[in-house]
Enzyme design. Sequence first.
Site, PDB file in Angstrom:
ATOM      1  CB  ALA A  32     152.153  84.370 -10.342  1.00  0.00           C
ATOM      2  CG  HIS A  37     151.956  87.577 -17.312  1.00  0.00           C
ATOM      3  ND1 HIS A  37     152.689  87.103 -16.248  1.00  0.00           N
ATOM      4  CD2 HIS A  37     151.215  86.529 -17.763  1.00  0.00           C
ATOM      5  CE1 HIS A  37     152.393  85.825 -16.048  1.00  0.00           C
ATOM      6  NE2 HIS A  37     151.517  85.449 -16.959  1.00  0.00           N
ATOM      7  CG  ASP A 152     152.578  78.636 -22.112  1.00  0.00           C
ATOM      8  OD1 ASP A 152     153.003  77.668 -21.481  1.00  0.00           O
ATOM      9  OD2 ASP A 152     152.504  79.794 -21.617  1.00  0.00           O
ATOM     10  NE  ARG A 189     154.681  75.274 -13.087  1.00  0.00           N
ATOM     11  CZ  ARG A 189     153.648  75.266 -13.911  1.00  0.00           C
ATOM     12  NH1 ARG A 189     153.721  75.902 -15.044  1.00  0.00           N
ATOM     13  NH2 ARG A 189     152.554  74.606 -13.594  1.00  0.00           N
TER      14      ARG A 189
HETATM   15  O1  PAF Z   1     148.848  80.401 -19.953  1.00  0.00           O
HETATM   16  C1  PAF Z   1     148.121  80.513 -18.938  1.00  0.00           C
HETATM   17  O2  PAF Z   1     148.409  81.241 -17.994  1.00  0.00           O
HETATM   18  C2  PAF Z   1     146.824  79.718 -18.877  1.00  0.00           C
HETATM   19  O3  PAF Z   1     146.964  78.470 -19.482  1.00  0.00           O
HETATM   20  C3  PAF Z   1     145.625  80.474 -19.456  1.00  0.00           C
HETATM   21  C4  PAF Z   1     145.760  80.720 -20.945  1.00  0.00           C
HETATM   22  C5  PAF Z   1     145.437  81.781 -18.729  1.00  0.00           C
HETATM   23  C6  PAF Z   1     144.349  79.642 -19.251  1.00  0.00           C
HETATM   24  O4  PAF Z   1     144.104  79.404 -17.896  1.00  0.00           O
END
Ligand code: PAF
Length: 288
Positions: A32, A37, A152, A189
């Site tokens: 997604a 990203h 995160d 999300r």
């Molecule tokens: O941040 C995320 O998308 C996930 O927690 C990760 C680091 C890919 C691990 O599944």
Amino acid sequence: MHIYKTVRGLQNRLDQLKKEGKTIGFVPTMGALHQGHMSLVNSANEKADITVVSIFVNPTQFNEKSDLDKYPRTLEKDAALLKSNHCDIIFAPSETQIYPKDGLPKVGLDITHLIQSMEGPNRPGHFEGVVQVVHRLLSIVGPDYLFMGQKDFQQFTIIGHMLKKLKLKTKLIVCEIIREKDGLAMSSRNVRLTPAIRKKCSLLYETLTWCKANLNKYSIKTLEKKALEKLSQKPFKTEYYKIVDGYDLMPISDISNHKYIVACTAVWAGKVRLIDNMILKNVSSNKK
Ligand code: PAF
């Protein structure tokens, strides 16, 4: 760009590339994909010869089965976006490739001190699942660099702790939060926000920004209290708003004793849980 679905296929290719002396940058994702990203992918492209992106919705890090079921799965779209951003390799394994039936050795890592607050108590088992999957992915890819997002905050702090404690050779590179025009941090999300709620979501960024601007004016306790007041508007429901030390994630009482301070929050916007953070102070040299 090539998509590998098996560990063996990926590792054969990576072994070849490593023999040629290529460095590997790795971006783990759950798909997604969005511009947040892509900023990780761009950093990987700049820093390493080969960029590998994994797409794997990791079941062990979801505490609610319904959240796992609802998680968007958009491989084709993701692959197109990655291709246009010059990703070299996608690793999109099935669950049994990551978690073989005969099991995996346990990751011997104590993260108790890092999960005492914020996401930890609100999402029991989540970080154990993240550690498990990132450890597994690193053992498969063996990258020189690992790229993770600042959004995160607790996650990258825990993974940094893992790399250090287990003496893994991979270097963690943390990339700053990418925001929408109104300040909302990009997240997979966000597509689940209703248009009416989405319009109000700049409140998180505004509150964090206010907090940063007033760091020297109020005590930590007052800042947290006032921030919670600002966030207590319909349709938002705040799970936490914490100002903590950026290294050990412990609560702080006085800013002068800490070099690195971050405010972290989790807020329900209708049925969607949003997290965000902002670095309020950073006078250290080796961490953003
Ligand atoms: O941040 C995320 O998308 C996930 O927690 C990760 C680091 C890919 C691990 O599944």
